[in-house]
Design a protein around this motif. Structure first.
Motif: not given
Ligand SMILES: N[C@@H](CCC(=O)N[C@@H](CS)C(=O)NCC(=O)O)C(=O)O
Length: 213
Positions: A155, A161, A189, A191-192, A196
């Motif tokens: 995501p 990441w 993006y 929200e992703a 984290d």
């Protein structure tokens, strides 16, 4: 005890500190954290200078050297933990991720000036200049292009990441703080990023610092 010391500013407002802190966490590099209170005029400078000849944080002290500049620290972290994959594997994605990261590092001055990082604050009514709107449009263009070209495996901007996400993490929190309207791809993006656990840990740290201030 770790041989790595990371000196940072207040978690709620120090956008530059947040970036390498996240990169070190994502790379699994243990570090000792030293925090300096910003915006205290000469007191801040006096607290930073023994660690950082540039007079700025973040800075990493390791192996007898001092590494300053957020992106320089992220590059060192990628080298120190080569298996962590802090840059994408594919050279095309890696080149684009480096380009996105450096564009953030030396660009978007109006966003940095007008929408300064205040993770816990909510300031929906702040007026934005045309320059700021143009910066935002370009950021969204960078995000959209990265997601479209290399977002298949996860995501984040380049799927997994990467340092590019570290560099844009403060923009994510600014978009929330200032209630910037976003297209669907950017909302997903954001929200992703907020999901984290390392970013959540940083935000919890900001909350604790503000509560204790
Ligand atoms: N280009 C530097 C910018 C670092 C910077 O501006 N840091 C601010 C805090 S976010 C600072 O140390 N300010 C010193 C002060 O407020 O006295 C980087 O990428 O690390």
């Amino acid at each position: 005890m770790s041989d790595v010391i990371l000196v940072i500013g207040d978690k709620n407002i120090s956008s530059w500190s947040m970036r390498p802190w996240l990169a070190l966490r994502h790379a699994g590099i243990p570090f000792q954290e030293v925090s300096v209170k910003l915006r205290q005029e000469e007191k801040t400078r006096a607290a930073i200078l023994p660690h950082s000849p540039s007079g700025l944080v973040p800075v990493v002290k390791v192996g007898g050297v001092t590494i300053n500049e957020s992106l320089g620290i992220c590059e060192w972290a990628a080298e120190r933990a080569p298996h962590a994959g802090l840059w994408p594997d594919d050279w095309r994605a890696r080149a684009m991720a480096r380009s996105a990261a450096t564009e953030m590092h030396n660009g978007f001055p109006a966003v940095r000036r007008e929408l300064s990082m205040d993770i816990l604050g909510r300031h929906p009514g702040v007026e934005r200049s045309p320059e700021c709107e143009a910066n935002i449009a370009r950021i969204l263009e960078v995000w959209t292009a990265a997601r479209a070209a290399f977002g298949q495996d996860g995501p984040f901007l380049f799927g997994r990441w990467s340092v590019a996400d570290a560099m844009y993490a403060p923009v994510v929190t600014r978009f929330i703080t200032y209630d910037v309207p976003l297209p669907a791809v950017a909302t997903a993006y954001v929200e992703a990023m907020l999901a984290d656990p390392h970013l959540q840990e940083w935000i919890a740290g900001a909350r604790a610092e503000v509560a204790g201030a």
